[in-house]
Design a protein around this motif. Structure first.
Motif, PDB file in Angstrom:
ATOM      1  N   GLY A 215       0.853  -1.200   0.000  1.00 37.58           N
ATOM      2  CA  GLY A 215       0.000   0.000   0.000  1.00 37.58           C
ATOM      3  C   GLY A 215       0.878   1.237   0.000  1.00 37.58           C
ATOM      4  N   GLU A 216       0.382   2.296   0.649  1.00 32.53           N
ATOM      5  CA  GLU A 216       1.116   3.571   0.648  1.00 32.53           C
ATOM      6  C   GLU A 216       1.334   4.013   2.092  1.00 32.53           C
ATOM      7  OE1 GLU A 216      -0.193   6.021  -2.940  1.00 32.53           O
ATOM      8  OE2 GLU A 216      -0.560   7.350  -1.197  1.00 32.53           O
ATOM      9  N   ALA A 217       2.594   4.068   2.489  1.00 31.97           N
ATOM     10  CA  ALA A 217       2.885   4.558   3.847  1.00 31.97           C
ATOM     11  C   ALA A 217       2.440   6.003   3.957  1.00 31.97           C
ATOM     12  CB  ALA A 217       4.378   4.431   4.115  1.00 31.97           C
ATOM     13  N   ASN A 218       1.906   6.370   5.123  1.00 24.35           N
ATOM     14  CA  ASN A 218       1.513   7.768   5.295  1.00 24.35           C
ATOM     15  C   ASN A 218       1.324   8.058   6.793  1.00 24.35           C
ATOM     16  OD1 ASN A 218       0.739  10.371   4.658  1.00 24.35           O
ATOM     17  ND2 ASN A 218      -0.342   9.662   2.801  1.00 24.35           N
ATOM     18  N   HIS A 219       1.029   9.321   7.073  1.00 25.79           N
ATOM     19  CA  HIS A 219       0.919   9.769   8.468  1.00 25.79           C
ATOM     20  C   HIS A 219      -0.447   9.344   9.053  1.00 25.79           C
ATOM     21  CE1 HIS A 219       0.809  12.365  11.949  1.00 25.79           C
ATOM     22  NE2 HIS A 219       2.052  12.767  11.720  1.00 25.79           N
ATOM     23  N   PRO A 231      -2.693  -1.253   3.384  1.00 18.74           N
ATOM     24  CA  PRO A 231      -2.645  -2.716   3.187  1.00 18.74           C
ATOM     25  C   PRO A 231      -3.151  -3.494   4.412  1.00 18.74           C
ATOM     26  CG  PRO A 231      -0.431  -1.859   3.553  1.00 18.74           C
ATOM     27  CD  PRO A 231      -1.330  -0.662   3.456  1.00 18.74           C
ATOM     28  N   MET A 232      -3.160  -2.817   5.583  1.00 26.79           N
ATOM     29  CA  MET A 232      -3.674  -3.510   6.775  1.00 26.79           C
ATOM     30  C   MET A 232      -5.176  -3.778   6.612  1.00 26.79           C
ATOM     31  SD  MET A 232      -2.718  -4.829   9.620  1.00 26.79           S
ATOM     32  CE  MET A 232      -1.353  -4.047  10.499  1.00 26.79           C
ATOM     33  N   LEU A 233      -5.882  -2.883   5.982  1.00 29.44           N
ATOM     34  CA  LEU A 233      -7.324  -3.079   5.760  1.00 29.44           C
ATOM     35  C   LEU A 233      -7.556  -4.229   4.782  1.00 29.44           C
ATOM     36  CD1 LEU A 233      -8.995   0.434   5.520  1.00 29.44           C
ATOM     37  CD2 LEU A 233      -8.743  -1.090   7.483  1.00 29.44           C
ATOM     38  N   THR A 234      -6.751  -4.248   3.716  1.00 27.17           N
ATOM     39  CA  THR A 234      -6.927  -5.327   2.729  1.00 27.17           C
ATOM     40  C   THR A 234      -6.622  -6.663   3.387  1.00 27.17           C
ATOM     41  OG1 THR A 234      -5.978  -3.719   1.177  1.00 27.17           O
ATOM     42  CG2 THR A 234      -6.444  -5.932   0.331  1.00 27.17           C
ATOM     43  N   PRO A 262       6.144  -0.241   8.056  1.00 26.24           N
ATOM     44  CA  PRO A 262       7.303  -0.223   8.966  1.00 26.24           C
ATOM     45  C   PRO A 262       6.943  -0.629  10.400  1.00 26.24           C
ATOM     46  CG  PRO A 262       6.487   2.012   8.686  1.00 26.24           C
ATOM     47  CD  PRO A 262       5.633   1.139   7.815  1.00 26.24           C
ATOM     48  N   ASN A 263       5.677  -1.018  10.636  1.00 28.09           N
ATOM     49  CA  ASN A 263       5.307  -1.524  11.962  1.00 28.09           C
ATOM     50  C   ASN A 263       5.379  -0.425  13.033  1.00 28.09           C
ATOM     51  OD1 ASN A 263       4.263  -3.719  13.228  1.00 28.09           O
ATOM     52  ND2 ASN A 263       6.207  -4.578  13.891  1.00 28.09           N
ATOM     53  N   PRO A 269       0.712   1.543   7.294  1.00 29.20           N
ATOM     54  CA  PRO A 269       1.767   0.649   6.798  1.00 29.20           C
ATOM     55  C   PRO A 269       1.971   0.755   5.282  1.00 29.20           C
ATOM     56  CG  PRO A 269       0.093  -0.570   8.028  1.00 29.20           C
ATOM     57  CD  PRO A 269      -0.424   0.813   7.851  1.00 29.20           C
ATOM     58  N   SER A 270       3.204   0.484   4.873  1.00 31.93           N
ATOM     59  CA  SER A 270       3.472   0.415   3.421  1.00 31.93           C
ATOM     60  C   SER A 270       3.217  -1.014   2.932  1.00 31.93           C
ATOM     61  CB  SER A 270       4.931   0.795   3.142  1.00 31.93           C
ATOM     62  OG  SER A 270       5.775  -0.065   3.906  1.00 31.93           O
ATOM     63  N   ARG A 271       3.477  -1.981   3.830  1.00 29.23           N
ATOM     64  CA  ARG A 271       3.339  -3.382   3.417  1.00 29.23           C
ATOM     65  C   ARG A 271       2.870  -4.218   4.601  1.00 29.23           C
ATOM     66  NH1 ARG A 271       6.075  -7.291   4.621  1.00 29.23           N
ATOM     67  NH2 ARG A 271       7.897  -6.166   5.357  1.00 29.23           N
ATOM     68  N   VAL A 272       2.002  -5.198   4.287  1.00 29.81           N
ATOM     69  CA  VAL A 272       1.620  -6.233   5.263  1.00 29.81           C
ATOM     70  C   VAL A 272       1.777  -7.578   4.573  1.00 29.81           C
ATOM     71  CG1 VAL A 272      -0.256  -7.230   6.629  1.00 29.81           C
ATOM     72  CG2 VAL A 272      -0.016  -4.730   6.472  1.00 29.81           C
ATOM     73  N   THR A 273       2.516  -8.480   5.218  1.00 32.16           N
ATOM     74  CA  THR A 273       2.638  -9.848   4.685  1.00 32.16           C
ATOM     75  C   THR A 273       1.950 -10.798   5.660  1.00 32.16           C
ATOM     76  OG1 THR A 273       4.746  -9.337   3.624  1.00 32.16           O
ATOM     77  CG2 THR A 273       4.254 -11.662   3.988  1.00 32.16           C
ATOM     78  N   GLY A 274       1.033 -11.600   5.122  1.00 33.46           N
ATOM     79  CA  GLY A 274       0.337 -12.579   5.963  1.00 33.46           C
ATOM     80  C   GLY A 274       0.544 -13.974   5.393  1.00 33.46           C
ATOM     81  N   TRP A 275       0.719 -14.960   6.262  1.00 32.64           N
ATOM     82  CA  TRP A 275       0.885 -16.345   5.790  1.00 32.64           C
ATOM     83  C   TRP A 275      -0.397 -17.103   6.099  1.00 32.64           C
ATOM     84  CZ3 TRP A 275       4.961 -13.372   7.118  1.00 32.64           C
ATOM     85  CH2 TRP A 275       6.107 -13.443   6.303  1.00 32.64           C
TER      86      TRP A 275
END
Ligand code: HGY
Ligand code: MN
Ligand code: MN
Ligand code: MN
Length: 399
Positions: A215-219, A231-234, A262-263, A269-275
């Motif tokens: 996704g797109e990191a932002n404030h 990306p956390m919502l997705t 970046p947690n 978040p810019s990225r979320v990886t889920g397994w």
């Protein structure tokens, strides 16, 4: 019975003083302590130890000469796991050898006690790594590419643990004609049926998939909700959709692990990886479940303006154990037939069966029905019944 003494010796290794859970990370200090204990117990019994260069160890009573009866399981655990998943099969195998010797039994076919490496896939992400390398289901070249969460290559981890890893073609199964794995039940089937012992009929197909949501990191404060590509919502909607879809069809879908970058608390978040760990009764069902989860996830990604890539990390197909072998094991016992039941948990026995090795599994009752948790449990009386059942089975197969 030597089982109690061995269980007391092994029990504390790798147990957390705070959670009571176990973490015997493959080639980590606790798992290596378990492995060293295993080698000591094999030496006590004058078993001939063979390492296959892929982290697997088999100790033979007699010369297998291509016709051995193998039993055993794994010594590694999931993060904060239970005491029994894996070690129960190894300790019971050693105790069954003792029981057979007490009975004066002399095997016509050699009996091997095995410990397979990295069954949980908790470090390098590939379930049943050791037995996959032993059967060729995973190639040495593919194994060399594996890294743990800290980026440590498999070969380096094995060498750091004192192994002389070859990651070449394993000769371990050249000696094996049949494999019987004893395992704590990871469910409530036996307790609901009132049996201490059961035999496996099949293993469900099981897949592990990495979902990368970008996704797109932002404030977190200055970015309006409608302007975000979060990306956390997705991810969250995907996890919900997966659980709903699996529940509707009596299947299993679990997101048990995620990584966020970046947690930070105050950053979108810019990225979320889920397994995703998914399990269904048939290969076709598993493919259909994944397809539906991915379809819904992609639809949500479009809404959120995020981007999703799904990667299958490991998929094990349906395993149906040899019904005659299962029936033979289930039938011959003083207390009448044991139930022959399916399992949704993966096992080394499944990998060997898929490679064409005649294979069976013996389950020991777990009254909690809980596994992959410190609450996993098997009463001593049921563990001893398991040793007796395994000894009877080995006597029949190696006699
Ligand atoms: O994940 C499993 O099914 C097994 O416990 N390794
Ligand atoms: Mn296991
Ligand atoms: Mn397990
Ligand atoms: Mn018996």
């Amino acid at each position: 019975m030597t089982f109690e003494r061995m269980w007391q010796d092994l029990h504390p290794v790798g147990r957390s003083a705070t959670s009571g859970g176990y973490f015997r990370q493959p080639f980590g200090s606790a798992e290596r302590e378990c492995h060293a204990w295993f080698l000591e117990e094999c030496a006590r019994r004058d078993l001939t130890v063979r390492h296959d260069g892929n982290g697997n160890t088999v100790a033979w009573w007699g010369d297998p000469d291509g016709d051995g009866v193998l039993t055993g399981s794994h010594l590694d655990s999931v993060l904060d796991g239970g005491a029994y998943d894996g070690p129960l099969g190894v300790v019971s195998a050693l105790a069954a050898v003792d029981l057979l010797r007490e009975r004066g039994f002399l095997p016509r076919r050699a009996i091997g006690v095995g410990a397979f490496a990295e069954e949980e896939g908790s470090r390098f992400g590939l379930a049943c790594l050791g037995s996959r390398l032993a059967t060729g289901a995973t190639t040495p070249a593919a194994a060399r590419e594996l890294r743990d969460r800290d980026g440590v290559p498999l070969l380096d981890a094995m060498a750091a643990a004192g192994l002389e890893p070859e990651l070449g073609r394993s000769t371990l199964l050249d000696d094996v004609a049949v494999f019987v794995e004893l395992h704590v039940e990871q469910g409530r089937d036996l307790v609901d049926r009132g049996h201490a012992i059961g035999v496996a009929s099949e293993i469900w197909p099981h897949g592990r998939y990495r979902f990368d949501f970008a996704g797109e990191a932002n404030h977190a404060g200055t970015t309006r909700m409608e302007d975000r590509h979060d990306p956390m919502l997705t991810y969250a909607m995907t996890a919900l959709a997966a659980a709903k879809q699996a529940r509707l069809a009596g299947q299993r879908a679990t997101f048990g692990r995620i990584d966020v970058a970046p947690n930070g608390t105050n950053a979108v978040p810019s990225r979320v990886t889920g397994w995703l760990d998914a399990r269904c009764a048939t290969d076709a069902d598993l493919a259909a479940l994944l397809g539906e989860i991915e379809r819904q996830a992609q639809g949500r990604a479009e809404r959120d303006g995020t981007h999703l890539v799904v990667t299958a990390e490991s998929v094990s197909g349906a395993v149906v154990f040899d019904p005659d072998l299962a029936a033979r094991i289930a039938r011959d016992h003083e207390t009448g037939d044991w139930p022959v039941i399916p399992t949704m948990a993966g096992h080394d026995a499944g990998i060997l069966s898929a490679a064409g090795v005649p294979t069976a599994m013996i389950f020991v009752r777990n009254p909690t029905g809980v596994s992959h948790s410190p609450d996993e449990f098997a009463p001593m009386a049921d563990c001893l019944a398991g040793v007796d059942a395994l000894a009877d089975t080995l006597e029949r197969l190696a006699g």
